[in-house]
Design an enzyme around this catalytic site. Sequence first.
Site, PDB file in Angstrom:
ATOM      1  N   TYR A 181       0.791  -1.234   0.000  1.00  0.00           N
ATOM      2  CA  TYR A 181       0.000   0.000   0.000  1.00  0.00           C
ATOM      3  C   TYR A 181       0.824   1.284   0.000  1.00  0.00           C
ATOM      4  CZ  TYR A 181      -3.337  -3.623   1.225  1.00  0.00           C
ATOM      5  OH  TYR A 181      -4.095  -4.768   1.214  1.00  0.00           O
ATOM      6  N   HIS A 229      -6.979   0.077  -7.282  1.00  0.00           N
ATOM      7  CA  HIS A 229      -6.344  -0.622  -6.158  1.00  0.00           C
ATOM      8  C   HIS A 229      -4.875  -0.236  -6.113  1.00  0.00           C
ATOM      9  CE1 HIS A 229      -9.927  -2.935  -5.620  1.00  0.00           C
ATOM     10  NE2 HIS A 229      -9.941  -3.153  -6.920  1.00  0.00           N
TER      11      HIS A 229
HETATM   12  C1  DQA Z   1      -6.926  -2.811  -1.872  1.00  0.00           C
HETATM   13  C2  DQA Z   1      -6.777  -4.325  -1.997  1.00  0.00           C
HETATM   14  C3  DQA Z   1      -7.780  -5.031  -1.119  1.00  0.00           C
HETATM   15  O1  DQA Z   1      -7.640  -6.452  -1.256  1.00  0.00           O
HETATM   16  C4  DQA Z   1      -7.562  -4.673   0.329  1.00  0.00           C
HETATM   17  O2  DQA Z   1      -8.540  -5.293   1.132  1.00  0.00           O
HETATM   18  C5  DQA Z   1      -7.511  -3.213   0.561  1.00  0.00           C
HETATM   19  C6  DQA Z   1      -6.882  -2.355  -0.427  1.00  0.00           C
HETATM   20  C7  DQA Z   1      -5.811  -2.068  -2.622  1.00  0.00           C
HETATM   21  O3  DQA Z   1      -5.921  -0.854  -2.740  1.00  0.00           O
HETATM   22  O4  DQA Z   1      -4.831  -2.678  -3.053  1.00  0.00           O
HETATM   23  O5  DQA Z   1      -7.902  -2.727   1.617  1.00  0.00           O
HETATM   24  O6  DQA Z   1      -8.157  -2.424  -2.448  1.00  0.00           O
END
Ligand code: DQA
Length: 147
Positions: free
Chosen positions: A25, A103
Amino acid sequence: MRRPAVAVLNGCNLNMLGLRDPRYYGTVTLAELDKLVGEKAAGAGFAGCVCFQTNHEGAMVEKIQELCQSIDGMIINPGAWTHYSFAIHDALELVAAPVVEVHLSDIASRKEEWRRRSVISDVCDRTISGKGFEGYLEAVDWLAERL
Ligand code: DQA
């Protein structure tokens, strides 16, 4: 003429950016992300940028409903709801403007099998995955081109 606005909706746990695993992230916080996206939106020609985050699925559904006929472009990262929320899927069906699913991590290559599936992709016009916060900026540009 009404001036165009974009919405940036972040779902559960995205308020914890900066503390979450940086391998997936990154290190940018949600406040920093909102600022970067707001500046990008202004530069791309959006007069307004609505940034919203919630950890409550119903609150996310209600925000999508509130914006569905008035917003000119929508960016959504639903967090874990991506993988199972049919309620958010159905709310997104109501959105008249283009919607981009974003994402931070590349969900298709994550180790958990459940994370590789998105139940909202079919109601989004584009998916950007695995580009970190820059994926949101790319989404703004893509939406601006469609104004
Ligand atoms: C996410 C990926 C998801 O699997 C995860 O639960 C998130 C963030 C991403 O930004 O990579 O909270 O959406």
